[in-house]
Design an enzyme around this catalytic site. Structure first.
Site, PDB file in Angstrom:
ATOM      1  N   SER A   1       0.790  -1.175   0.142  1.00 57.48           N
ATOM      2  CA  SER A   1       0.095  -0.200  -0.068  1.00 57.48           C
ATOM      3  C   SER A   1       0.845   1.376   0.044  1.00 57.48           C
ATOM      4  CB  SER A   1      -0.892   0.189   1.337  1.00 57.48           C
ATOM      5  OG  SER A   1      -1.616   1.603   1.231  1.00 57.48           O
TER       6      SER A   1
ATOM      7  N   TYR B   1      -3.172  -1.269   9.845  1.00 61.75           N
ATOM      8  CA  TYR B   1      -3.232  -1.374   8.548  1.00 61.75           C
ATOM      9  C   TYR B   1      -1.597  -1.014   7.754  1.00 61.75           C
ATOM     10  CZ  TYR B   1      -4.233  -1.035   3.386  1.00 61.75           C
ATOM     11  OH  TYR B   1      -4.166  -1.366   1.981  1.00 61.75           O
TER      12      TYR B   1
END
Length: 235
Positions: A125, A138
């Site tokens: 990400s 995350y």
């Protein structure tokens, strides 16, 4: 014909990658907790469960042969202030986004080592490059995936296996739209488009195209790299 496994292959980025690799001539098996019922290339698997992965890969090998391409696209997000994240929530995100990558790579490595050739692409990400408030669990999990990618590239290169990561930027997926509907993005998708140098939201096919290149023979001298696909938001 080489066999590729794509985790999280039933929707979003994973689905686009599976479709692209299939069009490029690979046998493709899509592993997902919720596989499409009408897709005979879909296999039910939970990446947090090694036994579940082993069962699915056994069926894949029986039908399609050894697995020499793996794309880890399965993942979950999370939005919460750090002090409000309980350990079970923290652990769940780490289990899927990091431990799932660990389990699937370990499961397919014997095939790649025996073949003397392999391609592993981990979907991380862009938030691991920039940070993101209210997503510490995350971001931590995806940052760890980038580190794992670099270490495995050094370790597995002599066996003919490349390992790279693709951290997507702002990509138009069902997960993104759910987050928008919950007002978790710090604005609408259109707001974010105006903050993106190329002035559009990314498409799952943008990530799939990058994965397709990294898996190709032409990319055999590329390993241990974090290839951002983010429209210029992170450079």
């Amino acid at each position: 014909m080489k066999t590729a496994v794509v985790t999280g292959g039933a929707s979003g980025i994973g689905l686009a990658i599976a479709q692209r690799l299939r069009s490029d001539g690979f046998h493709v098996a899509a592993l997902d907790r919720n596989p499409a019922a009408d897709d005979d290339s879909a296999y039910r698997a939970d990446v947090t469960d090694p036994d579940s992965i082993a069962e699915a890969l056994g069926a894949v090998r029986e039908k399609l042969g050894p697995v020499t391409v793996l794309v880890n696209a399965a993942g979950v997000d999370g939005f919460k202030r750090f002090q409000n994240i309980d350990f079970a929530e923290w652990q769940r995100v780490i289990e899927v986004n990091l431990h799932g990558v660990f389990h699937t790579i370990q499961a397919v490595l014997p095939d790649m080592i025996e073949a003397g050739w392999g391609r592993i692409v981990n979907i991380s990400s862009s938030s691991a490059q920039s940070g993101q408030p209210f997503m510490s669990h995350y971001v931590s999990s995806k940052s760890a995936v980038n580190g794992l990618t670099k270490s495995l590239a050094l370790e597995l290169g002599p066996s003919g296996i490349t390992v790279n990561a693709v951290p997507p930027g702002f990509i138009d997926t069902p997960m993104l739209r759910r987050s928008e509907a919950r007002r978790l993005l710090g604005g609408t998708v259109e707001d974010h488009i105006q903050r993106t140098p190329v002035r559009r939201v990314g498409k799952p096919e943008d990530i799939a195209a990058t994965c397709a290149f990294l898996i190709s023979d032409e990319a055999g001298y590329i390993t241990g790299q974090i290839i951002g696909v983010n429209g210029g938001r992170n450079t």
